[in-house]
Design an enzyme around this catalytic site. Structure first.
Site, short mmCIF file in Angstrom:
data_model
loop_
_atom_site.label_atom_id
_atom_site.label_comp_id
_atom_site.label_asym_id
_atom_site.label_seq_id
_atom_site.Cartn_x
_atom_site.Cartn_y
_atom_site.Cartn_z
N THR A 42 5.73 2.20 14.36
CA THR A 42 4.32 2.58 14.51
C THR A 42 4.10 3.34 15.81
O THR A 42 4.76 3.07 16.82
CB THR A 42 3.43 1.32 14.45
OG1 THR A 42 2.09 1.70 14.59
CG2 THR A 42 3.79 0.31 15.52
N TYR A 73 0.84 -1.22 0.00
CA TYR A 73 0.00 0.00 0.00
C TYR A 73 0.86 1.26 0.00
O TYR A 73 0.62 2.19 -0.78
CB TYR A 73 -0.90 -0.06 1.24
CG TYR A 73 -1.66 1.19 1.60
CD1 TYR A 73 -2.50 1.83 0.68
CD2 TYR A 73 -1.59 1.73 2.90
CE1 TYR A 73 -3.22 2.96 1.03
CE2 TYR A 73 -2.30 2.86 3.26
CZ TYR A 73 -3.12 3.48 2.32
OH TYR A 73 -3.83 4.60 2.69
N HIS A 110 1.95 -4.97 17.02
CA HIS A 110 2.61 -3.77 17.55
C HIS A 110 3.84 -4.17 18.37
O HIS A 110 4.86 -3.47 18.35
CB HIS A 110 1.63 -2.94 18.39
CG HIS A 110 0.60 -2.20 17.55
ND1 HIS A 110 -0.66 -2.69 17.31
CD2 HIS A 110 0.66 -1.02 16.89
CE1 HIS A 110 -1.33 -1.83 16.56
NE2 HIS A 110 -0.56 -0.80 16.28
P1 NAD Z 1 1.44 -3.67 3.11
O1 NAD Z 1 1.14 -5.03 3.64
O2 NAD Z 1 0.54 -3.16 2.04
O3 NAD Z 1 2.95 -3.62 2.59
C1 NAD Z 1 3.99 -4.40 3.15
C2 NAD Z 1 4.69 -5.10 1.99
O4 NAD Z 1 5.76 -5.87 2.52
C3 NAD Z 1 3.78 -6.08 1.26
O5 NAD Z 1 3.82 -5.85 -0.13
C4 NAD Z 1 4.31 -7.45 1.63
O6 NAD Z 1 4.15 -8.42 0.61
C5 NAD Z 1 5.78 -7.14 1.91
N1 NAD Z 1 6.39 -8.08 2.87
C6 NAD Z 1 5.95 -8.45 4.08
N2 NAD Z 1 6.77 -9.36 4.63
C7 NAD Z 1 7.77 -9.57 3.74
C8 NAD Z 1 8.91 -10.42 3.71
N3 NAD Z 1 9.17 -11.26 4.72
N4 NAD Z 1 9.71 -10.38 2.64
C9 NAD Z 1 9.47 -9.55 1.60
N5 NAD Z 1 8.39 -8.74 1.55
C10 NAD Z 1 7.55 -8.75 2.61
O7 NAD Z 1 1.45 -2.69 4.37
P2 NAD Z 1 1.48 -1.10 4.39
O8 NAD Z 1 0.19 -0.62 4.91
O9 NAD Z 1 2.01 -0.56 3.10
O10 NAD Z 1 2.56 -0.85 5.53
C11 NAD Z 1 3.94 -0.77 5.22
C12 NAD Z 1 4.73 -0.66 6.51
O11 NAD Z 1 4.34 0.50 7.23
C13 NAD Z 1 4.53 -1.84 7.46
O12 NAD Z 1 5.75 -2.15 8.07
C14 NAD Z 1 3.54 -1.30 8.47
O13 NAD Z 1 3.70 -1.95 9.69
C15 NAD Z 1 3.91 0.16 8.54
N6 NAD Z 1 2.80 1.06 8.91
C16 NAD Z 1 1.67 1.12 8.16
C17 NAD Z 1 0.65 1.99 8.52
C18 NAD Z 1 -0.64 2.09 7.75
O14 NAD Z 1 -1.59 2.74 8.25
N7 NAD Z 1 -0.76 1.51 6.56
C19 NAD Z 1 0.81 2.81 9.65
C20 NAD Z 1 1.99 2.71 10.39
C21 NAD Z 1 2.99 1.84 10.01
N1 USQ Z 2 -11.39 0.97 14.84
C1 USQ Z 2 -12.75 1.16 14.94
N2 USQ Z 2 -13.53 0.70 13.92
C2 USQ Z 2 -13.03 0.07 12.83
C3 USQ Z 2 -11.63 -0.11 12.72
C4 USQ Z 2 -10.84 0.34 13.75
O1 USQ Z 2 -13.26 1.73 15.92
O2 USQ Z 2 -13.82 -0.32 11.95
C5 USQ Z 2 -10.50 1.46 15.90
C6 USQ Z 2 -9.55 0.42 16.49
O3 USQ Z 2 -10.17 -0.30 17.53
C7 USQ Z 2 -8.39 1.29 16.93
C8 USQ Z 2 -8.37 2.44 15.93
O4 USQ Z 2 -9.65 2.44 15.30
O5 USQ Z 2 -8.65 1.82 18.20
C9 USQ Z 2 -7.30 2.30 14.86
O6 USQ Z 2 -7.45 1.02 14.25
P1 USQ Z 2 -6.87 0.72 12.78
O7 USQ Z 2 -7.31 -0.64 12.40
O8 USQ Z 2 -7.20 1.85 11.87
O9 USQ Z 2 -5.31 0.82 13.03
P2 USQ Z 2 -4.32 -0.14 13.80
O10 USQ Z 2 -4.87 -1.48 14.08
O11 USQ Z 2 -3.76 0.61 14.95
O12 USQ Z 2 -3.18 -0.36 12.70
C10 USQ Z 2 -2.93 0.57 11.65
C11 USQ Z 2 -2.07 -0.15 10.61
C12 USQ Z 2 -0.73 -0.54 11.25
C13 USQ Z 2 -0.09 0.69 11.87
C14 USQ Z 2 -1.03 1.39 12.85
C15 USQ Z 2 -0.50 2.74 13.28
O13 USQ Z 2 -2.75 -1.32 10.14
O14 USQ Z 2 0.12 -1.07 10.23
O15 USQ Z 2 1.05 0.29 12.56
O16 USQ Z 2 -2.26 1.69 12.15
S1 USQ Z 2 -0.89 3.10 14.98
O17 USQ Z 2 -2.33 2.89 15.18
O18 USQ Z 2 -0.53 4.45 15.22
O19 USQ Z 2 -0.12 2.15 15.78
#
Ligand code: NAD
Ligand code: USQ
Length: 400
Positions: A159, A26, A197
């Protein structure tokens, strides 16, 4: 020769070699295009775990995403810029070493982990798979850096959830503590709320260790919850769009609410809805990561930036989507469903987030226009939405 974007004065005068781990995801794919457009030499590595997990759970991306190889080809046709793909698993140390030897990156952006808290809480197997994938993969990256590219800078996606929701202000990585008459600056206490987390906390400790003991340079980006789908590059052509998840396991809250509004599903506020988190637009994820890459940490330095732009509670987000949807003629209802997670549903939350602003971040706030555009994009793909995977099923305590 590609032109370097000079809108902002970056520290690097010329292109750097960037290796993006998780470059099919993503955030990883839009980052790859963005940095290639900015003039950097970009390679991506991915094992397609994310696509496979969607298949495992019977979910899909709202947007029709093309295979990585096709995305790369189309992007080159559209822009003339190259993104080199590598297919393999970060758990495989030999693969990691081969990619590092081949690319010789100046900068490593590590997105390549299992990113879902609910996925990690399905059962023991998914918890073990998550921690193994994330912690072991990250360790392989650290060892490859130590042995093959010790001058490179690691930009690691952590995160905000590493900190949990303590009843004090959250600082950026470190806190000055006075204890029994002595003072020190130490890592901020961590209270993560899921096995996912927790994996990020373990990563942070391992990275900090690698900086202290081996002298590596790293920036740990404690990112908040990302929303949105459109960046300058994903908008170039539907064939280079990024994935967008809305199911209970992989969808994040605001992305889910926009989809729920479009299909007429009540917005799923978990419990009291006072859960407050840091949020940012996907455009700002790209901006922050680019700022970190182009203003690298020094050797031995472990920097921590809190990467979000605004704080919202779940109730506030639901109200924004209800109001904006209403203005678009959509009747959006909001429903409090029993919280499937074990988390504080009302709590104090105030997290510092100034370091990226000091580096030059210009935030894109969550305006009504942003929500309107998200809902419009979702509506374009309404026929692809699977309603079954929307309702929450994954419980933190399966006995509840
Ligand atoms: P995503 O799952 O879309 O992207 C992660 C990518 O890494 C995927 O394409 C997956 O195939 C690849 N991957 C996972 N494990 C692997 C492995 N062992 N070897 C090679 N490739 C691998 O997730 P995203 O939402 O794009 O998140 C990217 C990063 O950012 C993650 O580390 C996630 O924890 C962090 N993050 C995301 C959010 C969010 O809201 N999307 C928020 C905070 C942190
Ligand atoms: N929540 C709702 N309704 C929903 C979905 C979620 O109330 O339909 C609540 C959850 O309970 C939580 C909050 O919204 O309290 C955030 O949930 P989320 O699913 O949007 O996010 P989270 O599980 O925390 O994970 C996402 C990403 C992860 C990243 C994290 C950042 O999937 O990769 O690490 O956001 S953070 O939250 O700052 O740790």
């Amino acid at each position: 020769m590609r032109a370097i974007d000079r809108a902002v004065r970056w520290r690097y005068p010329a292109a750097v070699k960037v290796l993006i781990l998780g470059g099919d995801g993503y955030l990883g794919w839009p980052t790859a295009m963005h940095l290639a457009q900015a003039g950097h030499d970009v390679a991506v590595a991915d094992n397609l775990l994310r696509r496979n997990m969607a298949t495992e759970l019977g979910t899909n991306s709202l947007t029709p995403i093309q295979p990585l190889q096709d995305r790369v080809t189309v992007f080159k046709e559209l822009t003339g810029n190259e993104v080199r793909p590598f297919f393999g698993d970060l758990i495989d140390a030999q693969f990691v070493d081969e990619v590092f030897s081949e690319v010789r990156p100046d900068s490593v952006i590590h997105y390549g982990e299992q990113p879902s808290a609910p996925y990690s809480m399905i059962d023991r197997r998914h918890a073990v798979a998550t921690q193994r994938n994330n912690v072991e993969g990250n360790l392989n990256v650290l060892y490859a850096m130590r042995d093959l590219t010790p001058q490179a800078h690691l930009v690691k996606l952590g995160t905000m959830g590493e900190y949990g929701t303590p009843n004090i202000d959250i600082e950026e990585g470190f806190i000055e503590i006075e204890h029994k008459g002595r003072k020190d600056t130490l890592p901020f206490p961590k209270l993560p709320g899921s096995m996912y987390h927790l994996s990020k906390v373990h990563d942070s400790h391992n990275i900090h260790f690698a900086c202290r003991i081996w002298g590596l340079a790293a920036t740990d980006l404690n990112q908040g919850v990302v929303y949105g789908i459109r960046t300058e590059e994903t908008a170039l052509d539907e064939r280079v769009c990024t994935r967008f998840d809305y199911d209970e396991v992989f969808g994040t809250v605001l992305n889910r609410f926009c989809v729920q509004a479009v299909v007429g599903h009540p917005l799923t506020v978990y419990g009291k809805g006072g859960q407050t988190r840091g949020f940012l637009n996907i455009i700002d994820t790209l901006q922050c990561v680019r700022l970190a890459v182009e203003n690298p940490a020094a050797g031995g330095e472990f920097r921590v930036f809190n990467q979000f732009t605004e704080q919202f509670s779940v109730n506030e987000l639901a109200e924004i989507v209800r109001r904006v949807g209403g203005g678009m003629g959509i009747n959006v209802s909001v429903e409090s469903v029993p919280g499937p997670r074990i988390e504080a549903e009302e709590h104090y939350y105030n997290a510092a987030h100034t370091k990226l602003v000091e580096l030059g971040l210009h935030a894109h706030p969550l305006t009504d226009d942003v929500v309107i555009r998200m809902i419009e994009t979702v509506a374009r793909y309404k026929d692809r939405i699977l309603v079954g995977p929307i309702a929450p099923k994954t419980r933190w305590d399966p006995r509840s």
